[in-house]
Design a protein around this motif. Structure first.
Motif, short mmCIF file in Angstrom:
data_model
loop_
_atom_site.label_atom_id
_atom_site.label_comp_id
_atom_site.label_asym_id
_atom_site.label_seq_id
_atom_site.Cartn_x
_atom_site.Cartn_y
_atom_site.Cartn_z
N TYR A 1 0.81 -1.07 -0.01
CA TYR A 1 -0.22 -0.05 0.00
C TYR A 1 0.89 1.30 -0.07
O TYR A 1 2.09 1.24 0.23
N ALA A 2 0.30 2.47 -0.17
CA ALA A 2 0.68 3.65 -0.17
C ALA A 2 -0.12 4.44 0.69
O ALA A 2 -1.38 4.55 0.79
N VAL A 3 0.42 5.48 1.60
CA VAL A 3 -0.27 5.82 2.69
C VAL A 3 0.32 7.39 2.73
O VAL A 3 1.43 7.71 2.61
N PHE A 4 -0.55 8.47 2.99
CA PHE A 4 -0.27 10.02 2.92
C PHE A 4 -0.79 10.32 4.36
O PHE A 4 -2.00 10.29 4.40
N LYS A 5 0.03 10.96 5.26
CA LYS A 5 -0.49 11.43 6.39
C LYS A 5 0.13 12.83 6.80
O LYS A 5 1.10 13.06 6.38
N ASP A 6 -0.66 13.49 7.31
CA ASP A 6 -0.27 15.02 7.68
C ASP A 6 0.78 14.89 8.68
O ASP A 6 0.81 14.23 9.88
N GLY A 7 2.03 15.48 8.44
CA GLY A 7 3.21 15.46 9.13
C GLY A 7 3.06 16.01 10.74
O GLY A 7 3.77 15.79 11.37
N ALA A 8 2.20 17.05 10.46
CA ALA A 8 1.90 17.83 11.85
C ALA A 8 0.89 17.32 12.80
O ALA A 8 0.68 17.87 13.90
N GLY A 9 0.17 16.32 12.31
CA GLY A 9 -0.87 15.77 13.07
C GLY A 9 -2.21 16.45 13.07
O GLY A 9 -3.08 16.18 13.84
N SER A 10 -2.25 17.26 11.99
CA SER A 10 -3.41 18.10 11.72
C SER A 10 -4.54 17.35 11.31
O SER A 10 -4.21 16.45 10.60
N ASP A 11 -5.85 17.73 11.62
CA ASP A 11 -6.99 17.00 11.03
C ASP A 11 -7.52 17.68 9.74
O ASP A 11 -8.27 17.43 9.08
N ARG A 12 -6.59 18.75 9.29
CA ARG A 12 -6.97 19.23 8.04
C ARG A 12 -6.90 18.53 6.66
O ARG A 12 -7.46 18.66 5.78
N TYR A 13 -5.76 17.96 6.86
CA TYR A 13 -5.67 16.88 5.74
C TYR A 13 -6.05 15.55 5.97
O TYR A 13 -5.66 14.92 6.77
N ILE A 14 -6.90 15.03 5.15
CA ILE A 14 -7.29 13.57 5.19
C ILE A 14 -6.32 12.65 4.98
O ILE A 14 -5.67 12.62 3.81
N ASN A 15 -5.88 11.89 6.04
CA ASN A 15 -4.95 10.73 5.74
C ASN A 15 -5.67 9.83 4.95
O ASN A 15 -6.91 9.24 5.06
N ARG A 16 -4.90 9.35 3.79
CA ARG A 16 -5.27 8.54 2.76
C ARG A 16 -4.23 7.12 2.79
O ARG A 16 -3.05 7.33 2.79
N LYS A 17 -4.99 6.05 2.77
CA LYS A 17 -4.33 4.91 2.46
C LYS A 17 -4.83 3.94 1.14
O LYS A 17 -5.85 3.60 1.05
N LEU A 18 -3.89 3.98 0.35
CA LEU A 18 -4.38 3.53 -0.94
C LEU A 18 -3.58 2.03 -1.19
O LEU A 18 -2.48 1.76 -0.95
N LEU A 19 -4.59 1.06 -1.36
CA LEU A 19 -4.18 -0.49 -1.53
C LEU A 19 -3.95 -0.81 -2.94
O LEU A 19 -4.63 -0.31 -3.80
#
Length: 147
Positions: A75-93
């Motif tokens: 998979y590939a995952v994108f996460k906000d580095g600052a832990g903010s809730d503004r960017y939706i964390n995405r996990k692509l399988l």
């Protein structure tokens, strides 16, 4: 007197049609897998571009990981580095039948969208895809080669 039943010609015709269907089935399955991977690749590149835009606009960095865990779905995952809730964390399988050969763990820098240059390699049954992240702008180049 006429006997009911199939003639030799009818039997050969049925066997020919059945064999053609059986020969085409693996090719259709591979084509379906390729289509699924191409849809994944479009989603992945769109998410990469979105994460870079988010990092530039907000100044918050985004973690990007392309992983190949043992015995699990790649998979590939994108996460906000600052832990903010503004960017939706995405996990692509990755779709079934495709895998990550060379993964990537990196950080999209806030403010500039800079991404460490590197290469991500993924494979399907037919092709090997190489995504080369270029120095400077953090843009990428995708190459597709037959296996």
């Amino acid at each position: 007197m006429y006997k009911s039943g199939f003639t030799l010609l009818e039997s050969l015709l049925v066997l020919m049609i059945a064999s053609m269907i059986l020969l085409l089935t693996p090719q259709l399955e591979t084509a379906t897998d390729e289509l699924a991977f191409n849809l994944f690749l479009d989603d992945f590149l769109t998410e990469l571009h979105t994460a870079q835009s988010y990092a530039v606009i907000t100044g918050n960095g985004v973690n990007m990981d392309v992983l190949r865990p043992i015995g699990a779905t790649h998979y590939a995952v994108f996460k906000d580095g600052a832990g903010s809730d503004r960017y939706i964390n995405r996990k692509l399988l990755l779709p079934e039948g495709s895998k990550v050969i060379q993964g990537y763990t990196g950080f999209i820098k806030g403010g500039s969208g800079y991404l460490q240059p590197n290469t991500i390699i993924m494979e399907t049954a037919r092709y090997r895809y190489t995504i080369t992240i270029q120095l400077g702008s953090g843009r990428y180049e995708v190459n597709k080669a037959k296996r």
